[in-house]
Design an enzyme around this catalytic site. Structure first.
Site, PDB file in Angstrom:
ATOM      1  N   GLU A  13      -5.982  -9.085   4.462  1.00 25.49           N
ATOM      2  CA  GLU A  13      -7.834  -9.482   4.713  1.00 25.49           C
ATOM      3  C   GLU A  13      -7.825 -10.605   6.167  1.00 25.49           C
ATOM      4  O   GLU A  13      -8.867 -10.380   6.908  1.00 25.49           O
ATOM      5  CB  GLU A  13      -8.616  -9.945   3.727  1.00 25.49           C
ATOM      6  CG  GLU A  13      -9.724  -9.201   3.557  1.00 25.49           C
ATOM      7  CD  GLU A  13     -11.155  -9.937   2.362  1.00 25.49           C
ATOM      8  OE1 GLU A  13     -11.001  -8.848   1.433  1.00 25.49           O
ATOM      9  OE2 GLU A  13     -10.830 -10.757   1.789  1.00 25.49           O
ATOM     10  N   HIS A  71      14.823  -1.562  -9.905  1.00 29.60           N
ATOM     11  CA  HIS A  71      15.525   0.192  -9.972  1.00 29.60           C
ATOM     12  C   HIS A  71      13.998   1.263  -9.442  1.00 29.60           C
ATOM     13  O   HIS A  71      14.057   1.497 -10.903  1.00 29.60           O
ATOM     14  CB  HIS A  71      15.430  -0.254 -11.968  1.00 29.60           C
ATOM     15  CG  HIS A  71      16.487  -0.933 -12.301  1.00 29.60           C
ATOM     16  ND1 HIS A  71      17.561  -0.700 -12.593  1.00 29.60           N
ATOM     17  CD2 HIS A  71      16.342  -2.358 -12.597  1.00 29.60           C
ATOM     18  CE1 HIS A  71      18.393  -1.738 -12.922  1.00 29.60           C
ATOM     19  NE2 HIS A  71      17.538  -2.700 -12.976  1.00 29.60           N
ATOM     20  N   LYS A 124     -18.177  -0.353   1.645  1.00 28.55           N
ATOM     21  CA  LYS A 124     -19.561  -0.990   0.091  1.00 28.55           C
ATOM     22  C   LYS A 124     -20.666  -0.604   0.581  1.00 28.55           C
ATOM     23  O   LYS A 124     -22.004   0.228  -0.707  1.00 28.55           O
ATOM     24  CB  LYS A 124     -19.343  -2.611   0.062  1.00 28.55           C
ATOM     25  CG  LYS A 124     -18.456  -3.055  -0.204  1.00 28.55           C
ATOM     26  CD  LYS A 124     -18.533  -4.749  -0.692  1.00 28.55           C
ATOM     27  CE  LYS A 124     -18.618  -5.406   0.586  1.00 28.55           C
ATOM     28  NZ  LYS A 124     -19.065  -6.753   0.018  1.00 28.55           N
TER      29      LYS A 124
END
EC number: 5.3.1.9
Length: 502
Positions: free
Chosen positions: A331, A362, A471
């Site tokens: 950001e 893994h 947004k």
């Protein structure tokens, strides 16, 4: 030459065929010379793919961009957030180093708010409340969530803190289903108190608690918090526009931290960050870990062409650190124009990602060992772990050391399927122990490393306009999902809306 970039490209070309084992063989004291100790933190850059000559060119790059002066301007309260015309004073939340009137005023204001915060905690201590639900998102959530999870084993607080960030109602339901509303308090954290996720989740929490009696807020817009949820003004703690969300855990945004680990531990966290601040501001470039870490990131991105960066936390208590750093770094540095509005002339932030060891061995380590991409990494571990399972800790650190070595050095084989090419550079970071002081210093180091990178690239690390458009569009589309008539221009969105409405 172009502010030192051209010289560094020559060094990158010179080192192209040189392996990390070659560098270790050529500089026999490299393991010691490329290591730094800062308080409880140990850093080793010996497995990065540069030599002392290239490293000096990197420091010259920092001098050409006046990194030292940039630190001084930030600490003194100058408006280094140029696009929003704001000072950047998260360092003043934890200490007063510059002595300027702006920084002193910020430090004094922060100290007064902490006194209020501790008084609220004392009041809750005297109540029957046992659980706290903290509602926020992004910088209002990731930092507190990380610290609470990391320091839970040495907590001195008596409250269990539960975090809810996602607007998905399943997250809130899962949390509330295991709590008793008569023994629960809530904290709503939002800088503007206009964040959709926090407002929606806050309303659910308000209704579930049966009102605002045990509801608290942290905001730079306290009037809106009081108005939106009828919260008692004395239960609203202020923050300021000179503190960005991803740098705010040191402020009243840390209210959940202090509740979970205790006020003394919270002060130790601040002290650890303040100690690293003093180091970053005063230590010369060539010895400064924050500068070296930031320059190393620039080297790997711009001169080795690495498009991703991994963080491996070899301590389960730091499992949330990769996600926290992902926000802090991406950001801050995910910008395509410079502070003056002109396009950047080189790549900026790589994709940051990672996980917790040994689980990651893994999952994605196969791709690191034998895939086609070189992935630089930070490996973070602890020297001492005061729990009951010492054998496990030995095994954990054995895996940490083994993975770093194999990723860097590789291994040849007559069987092509068993060749490990190596060549993955890494930095090793060890905490003496996972204490509030050490964690505070570690987070502060990453904050300052990010700032160094932003100065080199000429970008603003303290705005985040890229998060806004989506947004706003979501707010516009919300009525359409409810069946209202809304003009939707995009044909794919229009088609999917039909599907979502059933």
């Amino acid at each position: 030459m172009h502010n030192g970039f051209d010289a560094l490209q020559l060094h990158a070309n010179r080192l192209r065929g040189v392996t990390i084992p070659d560098l270790l063989a050529a500089e026999l004291k490299r393991p010691e010379q490329y290591a730094r100790q800062v308080g409880p933190l140990y850093f080793n850059f010996a497995r990065q793919k540069y030599d002392c000559v290239a490293l000096e060119a990197l420091f010259a790059l920092a001098r050409n961009h006046n990194v030292t002066g940039a630190f001084q301007r930030m600490f003194c309260g100058e408006q280094v957030n140029v696009t929003e015309g704001r000072a950047v004073l998260h360092t003043a939340l934890r200490g007063d180093l510059s002595g300027t009137s702006v920084a002193v005023a910020a430090y004094t204001a922060a100290a007064k708010v902490r006194e209020r915060m501790y008084a609220l905690i004392a009041g809750l201590d005297a109540s029957e409340v046992t659980d706290i639900v903290s509602v926020g998102i992004g910088g209002s959530d990731l930092g507190p969530r990380l610290v609470v999870d990391a320091l839970r084993p040495i907590s001195q607080g008596r409250f269990r803190v539960h975090f809810v960030s996602n607007v998905d109602g399943a997250a809130m339901r899962r949390t509330l289903d295991m709590l008793d509303p008569s023994r629960t308090a809530g904290i709503l954290i939002s800088k503007t108190f206009g964040t959709q996720e926090t407002l929606l989740n806050g309303r659910i929490l308000y209704d579930w608690l049966g009102g605002s009696e045990r509801l608290y807020a942290v905001s730079a817009n306290p009037e809106r918090a009081v108005h939106a949820f009828d919260i008692v003004p004395t239960q609203v703690l202020p923050i300021w526009d000179w503190v960005g969300g991803r740098y705010s855990l040191w402020s009243a945004v840390g209210f959940p931290i202090a509740l979970a680990i205790g006020s003394q531990r919270f002060e130790e966290l601040l002290a650890g960050a303040a100690e690293f601040d003093a180091y970053a501001l005063r230590v010369p470039l060539e010895e400064n870990v924050a500068v070296l870490h930031g320059l190393t990131a620039v080297w790997n991105r711009n001169f080795l062409g690495c498009a991703t960066y991994a963080v491996m936390a070899y301590d389960q208590r730091l499992a949330l650190l990769p996600a926290y750093l992902q926000q802090l770094v991406m950001e801050s540095l995910g910008k395509r124009v410079k502070c003056d509005g002109t396009p950047v002339d080189r790549d900026t932030v790589p994709v940051w990602w990672g996980g917790v060891g040994t689980d990651v061995q893994h999952s994605f380590f196969q791709a690191l060992h034998q895939g086609t991409n070189i992935v630089p990494a930070d490996f973070i571990g602890t020297i001492r772990n005061d729990d009951l399972y010492t054998e496990n800790h030995f095994a954990l650190n054995a895996n940490l050391l083994a993975q770093i070595e194999v990723l860097a050095n590789g291994q040849l084989s007559d069987d092509p399927h068993r060749v490990y090419p190596g060549g993955n550079p890494s930095t090793l970071i060890l905490l003496d122990a996972l204490t509030p002081q050490a964690l505070g210093g570690l987070i502060a180091m990453y904050e300052h490393s990010v700032y160094v990178q932003s100065v080199i690239w000429g970008i603003n690390a303290f705005d985040q306009f890229g998060v806004e458009l989506g947004k706003h569009l979501a707010v516009q589309l919300l009525p359409a999902l409810k069946g209202e008539s809304v003009e939707v221009v995009d044909p794919v969105t229009r088609a999917v809306l039909v599907r979502l409405r059933g």
